[in-house]
Design a protein around this motif. Sequence first.
Motif, PDB file in Angstrom:
ATOM      1  N   LEU A  95       0.845  -1.188   0.000  1.00 20.51           N
ATOM      2  CA  LEU A  95       0.000   0.000   0.000  1.00 20.51           C
ATOM      3  C   LEU A  95       0.880   1.238   0.000  1.00 20.51           C
ATOM      4  CD1 LEU A  95      -2.576   1.731   0.469  1.00 20.51           C
ATOM      5  CD2 LEU A  95      -2.335   1.201   2.914  1.00 20.51           C
ATOM      6  N   LEU A  96       0.645   2.117  -0.965  1.00 23.52           N
ATOM      7  CA  LEU A  96       1.287   3.429  -1.012  1.00 23.52           C
ATOM      8  C   LEU A  96       0.188   4.472  -0.847  1.00 23.52           C
ATOM      9  CD1 LEU A  96       3.702   2.819  -4.023  1.00 23.52           C
ATOM     10  CD2 LEU A  96       4.351   2.981  -1.619  1.00 23.52           C
ATOM     11  N   ASP A  97       0.172   5.114   0.314  1.00 24.05           N
ATOM     12  CA  ASP A  97      -0.835   6.131   0.626  1.00 24.05           C
ATOM     13  C   ASP A  97      -0.170   7.498   0.484  1.00 24.05           C
ATOM     14  OD1 ASP A  97      -2.634   7.921   1.706  1.00 24.05           O
ATOM     15  OD2 ASP A  97      -3.160   6.652   3.411  1.00 24.05           O
ATOM     16  N   PRO A  98      -0.580   8.299  -0.502  1.00 23.98           N
ATOM     17  CA  PRO A  98       0.104   9.577  -0.737  1.00 23.98           C
ATOM     18  C   PRO A  98       0.039  10.517   0.458  1.00 23.98           C
ATOM     19  CG  PRO A  98      -1.943   9.451  -1.990  1.00 23.98           C
ATOM     20  CD  PRO A  98      -1.700   8.087  -1.433  1.00 23.98           C
ATOM     21  N   ALA A  99      -0.954  10.332   1.330  1.00 22.09           N
ATOM     22  CA  ALA A  99      -1.076  11.203   2.507  1.00 22.09           C
ATOM     23  C   ALA A  99      -0.054  10.852   3.583  1.00 22.09           C
ATOM     24  CB  ALA A  99      -2.487  11.110   3.081  1.00 22.09           C
ATOM     25  N   LYS A 100       0.614   9.693   3.443  1.00 24.55           N
ATOM     26  CA  LYS A 100       1.525   9.242   4.492  1.00 24.55           C
ATOM     27  C   LYS A 100       2.956   9.041   4.004  1.00 24.55           C
ATOM     28  CE  LYS A 100      -2.264   6.947   6.948  1.00 24.55           C
ATOM     29  NZ  LYS A 100      -2.804   5.664   7.463  1.00 24.55           N
ATOM     30  N   LEU A 101       3.267   9.520   2.816  1.00 27.73           N
ATOM     31  CA  LEU A 101       4.611   9.340   2.273  1.00 27.73           C
ATOM     32  C   LEU A 101       5.590  10.316   2.916  1.00 27.73           C
ATOM     33  CD1 LEU A 101       3.888   9.004  -1.568  1.00 27.73           C
ATOM     34  CD2 LEU A 101       4.349   7.157   0.054  1.00 27.73           C
ATOM     35  N   ASP A 102       6.804   9.832   3.201  1.00 26.26           N
ATOM     36  CA  ASP A 102       7.858  10.734   3.677  1.00 26.26           C
ATOM     37  C   ASP A 102       8.899  10.985   2.601  1.00 26.26           C
ATOM     38  OD1 ASP A 102       9.052   8.293   3.625  1.00 26.26           O
ATOM     39  OD2 ASP A 102       9.565   8.211   5.753  1.00 26.26           O
ATOM     40  N   VAL A 103       8.569  10.582   1.364  1.00 23.20           N
ATOM     41  CA  VAL A 103       9.396  10.893   0.198  1.00 23.20           C
ATOM     42  C   VAL A 103       8.469  11.455  -0.871  1.00 23.20           C
ATOM     43  CG1 VAL A 103      11.096   9.099   0.713  1.00 23.20           C
ATOM     44  CG2 VAL A 103       9.152   8.564  -0.776  1.00 23.20           C
ATOM     45  N   SER A 104       9.047  11.990  -1.934  1.00 20.17           N
ATOM     46  CA  SER A 104       8.227  12.555  -3.004  1.00 20.17           C
ATOM     47  C   SER A 104       7.474  11.446  -3.736  1.00 20.17           C
ATOM     48  CB  SER A 104       9.102  13.316  -3.992  1.00 20.17           C
ATOM     49  OG  SER A 104       9.868  12.406  -4.768  1.00 20.17           O
ATOM     50  N   PRO A 105       6.341  11.781  -4.368  1.00 19.58           N
ATOM     51  CA  PRO A 105       5.626  10.773  -5.155  1.00 19.58           C
ATOM     52  C   PRO A 105       6.494  10.135  -6.231  1.00 19.58           C
ATOM     53  CG  PRO A 105       4.220  12.670  -4.800  1.00 19.58           C
ATOM     54  CD  PRO A 105       5.580  13.048  -4.287  1.00 19.58           C
ATOM     55  N   ASP A 106       7.349  10.916  -6.884  1.00 20.95           N
ATOM     56  CA  ASP A 106       8.203  10.353  -7.928  1.00 20.95           C
ATOM     57  C   ASP A 106       9.200   9.350  -7.354  1.00 20.95           C
ATOM     58  OD1 ASP A 106       6.815  12.089  -9.535  1.00 20.95           O
ATOM     59  OD2 ASP A 106       8.576  13.026 -10.432  1.00 20.95           O
ATOM     60  N   THR A 107       9.711   9.636  -6.163  1.00 21.80           N
ATOM     61  CA  THR A 107      10.629   8.702  -5.519  1.00 21.80           C
ATOM     62  C   THR A 107       9.888   7.452  -5.069  1.00 21.80           C
ATOM     63  OG1 THR A 107      12.063  10.505  -4.771  1.00 21.80           O
ATOM     64  CG2 THR A 107      12.246   8.409  -3.606  1.00 21.80           C
ATOM     65  N   ALA A 108       8.713   7.618  -4.484  1.00 18.81           N
ATOM     66  CA  ALA A 108       7.933   6.481  -4.000  1.00 18.81           C
ATOM     67  C   ALA A 108       7.505   5.564  -5.125  1.00 18.81           C
ATOM     68  CB  ALA A 108       6.701   6.975  -3.240  1.00 18.81           C
ATOM     69  N   ALA A 109       7.374   6.113  -6.338  1.00 19.22           N
ATOM     70  CA  ALA A 109       6.909   5.317  -7.478  1.00 19.22           C
ATOM     71  C   ALA A 109       7.963   4.349  -7.981  1.00 19.22           C
ATOM     72  CB  ALA A 109       6.472   6.234  -8.613  1.00 19.22           C
ATOM     73  N   ASP A 110       9.249   4.598  -7.642  1.00 14.21           N
ATOM     74  CA  ASP A 110      10.295   3.651  -8.015  1.00 14.21           C
ATOM     75  C   ASP A 110      10.022   2.321  -7.330  1.00 14.21           C
ATOM     76  OD1 ASP A 110      13.266   3.152  -8.967  1.00 14.21           O
ATOM     77  OD2 ASP A 110      13.127   2.476  -6.886  1.00 14.21           O
ATOM     78  N   ARG A 111      10.081   1.233  -8.075  1.00 16.46           N
ATOM     79  CA  ARG A 111       9.645  -0.048  -7.503  1.00 16.46           C
ATOM     80  C   ARG A 111      10.520  -0.486  -6.339  1.00 16.46           C
ATOM     81  NH1 ARG A 111      11.124  -4.696 -11.994  1.00 16.46           N
ATOM     82  NH2 ARG A 111      13.297  -4.131 -12.318  1.00 16.46           N
ATOM     83  N   HIS A 112      11.813  -0.138  -6.366  1.00 10.26           N
ATOM     84  CA  HIS A 112      12.686  -0.528  -5.261  1.00 10.26           C
ATOM     85  C   HIS A 112      12.351   0.270  -4.005  1.00 10.26           C
ATOM     86  CE1 HIS A 112      14.945  -2.898  -8.097  1.00 10.26           C
ATOM     87  NE2 HIS A 112      15.118  -1.835  -8.863  1.00 10.26           N
ATOM     88  N   THR A 113      12.091   1.563  -4.176  1.00  4.22           N
ATOM     89  CA  THR A 113      11.674   2.383  -3.043  1.00  4.22           C
ATOM     90  C   THR A 113      10.305   1.936  -2.534  1.00  4.22           C
ATOM     91  OG1 THR A 113      12.900   4.267  -3.929  1.00  4.22           O
ATOM     92  CG2 THR A 113      11.265   4.728  -2.239  1.00  4.22           C
ATOM     93  N   ALA A 114       9.390   1.684  -3.460  1.00  5.70           N
ATOM     94  CA  ALA A 114       8.046   1.245  -3.067  1.00  5.70           C
ATOM     95  C   ALA A 114       8.095  -0.054  -2.277  1.00  5.70           C
ATOM     96  CB  ALA A 114       7.174   1.085  -4.301  1.00  5.70           C
ATOM     97  N   THR A 115       8.977  -0.963  -2.689  1.00  6.63           N
ATOM     98  CA  THR A 115       9.105  -2.228  -1.971  1.00  6.63           C
ATOM     99  C   THR A 115       9.613  -1.992  -0.554  1.00  6.63           C
ATOM    100  OG1 THR A 115       9.518  -3.405  -4.029  1.00  6.63           O
ATOM    101  CG2 THR A 115      10.218  -4.496  -2.017  1.00  6.63           C
ATOM    102  N   ARG A 116      10.416  -0.949  -0.379  1.00  8.75           N
ATOM    103  CA  ARG A 116      10.981  -0.661   0.943  1.00  8.75           C
ATOM    104  C   ARG A 116      10.005   0.081   1.841  1.00  8.75           C
ATOM    105  NH1 ARG A 116      13.576   3.801   2.542  1.00  8.75           N
ATOM    106  NH2 ARG A 116      13.882   4.506   0.391  1.00  8.75           N
ATOM    107  N   ILE A 117       9.249   1.040   1.283  1.00 11.04           N
ATOM    108  CA  ILE A 117       8.414   1.897   2.126  1.00 11.04           C
ATOM    109  C   ILE A 117       6.942   1.539   2.101  1.00 11.04           C
ATOM    110  CG2 ILE A 117      10.032   3.799   1.764  1.00 11.04           C
ATOM    111  CD1 ILE A 117       7.887   5.112  -0.028  1.00 11.04           C
ATOM    112  N   GLY A 118       6.506   0.723   1.125  1.00  5.68           N
ATOM    113  CA  GLY A 118       5.094   0.364   1.043  1.00  5.68           C
ATOM    114  C   GLY A 118       4.666  -0.497   2.225  1.00  5.68           C
ATOM    115  N   LYS A 119       3.430  -0.355   2.628  1.00  7.22           N
ATOM    116  CA  LYS A 119       2.900  -1.143   3.743  1.00  7.22           C
ATOM    117  C   LYS A 119       2.408  -2.495   3.229  1.00  7.22           C
ATOM    118  CE  LYS A 119      -0.711  -1.208   7.278  1.00  7.22           C
ATOM    119  NZ  LYS A 119      -1.899  -0.499   7.831  1.00  7.22           N
ATOM    120  N   PRO A 120       3.013  -3.613   3.677  1.00  5.18           N
ATOM    121  CA  PRO A 120       2.533  -4.926   3.241  1.00  5.18           C
ATOM    122  C   PRO A 120       1.065  -5.122   3.598  1.00  5.18           C
ATOM    123  CG  PRO A 120       4.671  -5.109   4.311  1.00  5.18           C
ATOM    124  CD  PRO A 120       4.184  -3.707   4.573  1.00  5.18           C
ATOM    125  N   THR A 121       0.303  -5.631   2.649  1.00  7.44           N
ATOM    126  CA  THR A 121      -1.148  -5.680   2.792  1.00  7.44           C
ATOM    127  C   THR A 121      -1.690  -6.965   2.185  1.00  7.44           C
ATOM    128  OG1 THR A 121      -1.196  -3.258   2.563  1.00  7.44           O
ATOM    129  CG2 THR A 121      -3.287  -4.413   2.323  1.00  7.44           C
TER     130      THR A 121
END
Length: 241
Positions: A95-121
Amino acid sequence: MSDVDQAKQTARERVWALLEREQAVPPGVHGRIPSFFGAKEAADRLAGLPEWQNARVVKVVPDTAQQPVRARALREGKIVYMAVPKLAHEQPFLLLDPAKLDVSPDTAADRHTATRIGKPTDVDTMRAVDLVVCGSVAVNRHGVRLGKGAGYSDIEMALLQEAGLIGPQTTIVTTVHSLQVVDGELPETRHDFSVDVIVTPEAVIRCPEPRRPQGLHWEDLPPDKVAAIPALAARHPPVHG
């Protein structure tokens, strides 16, 4: 390899070779969802569709070709679900919730970053999905698509279908290079899903008679595939001897 699997692979090889020959992708595309040149333009064109503008929750594949879609969704405040690569965890989505990101949307969209910061669901706690954006190797104008051959996208869709998170009201889109849109038939099986809309950098193609997955067909899934995907193993019906 079955006749259908062989026919699918032949179609993939033809498209991969065409993309490399026409320099529509970086070298080394074989075996991958093509990271095609023009992916950002395709994402921008997708963002102009009413189905995108009305969507609050989107599920996007982790492939590089769809990174601009993930970035745009997060910039626009949409909830993004992304599958864990190879569905390798018991909670198969992030889960990537834009209201709770501590990085920019463009950074969060990188799959490696998303795998690190996304909430397992798990599907049990996910919200219903308004729009699905998948990658493809090839797709025809009837919406039949081919992935890279691993079958993960079809399993993801079946899991979401069984959980009631997608249905006829969910729009399924693929973003591709125009060379990936093929004329004529493509082989498919009952686990395969079709897309409603094809978006290229230059055009939007709406497909007739969309076909949704009917859930998991356990008899079609090899035991080693089930064992390798914890979310499948946990749901496998008990075997009565």
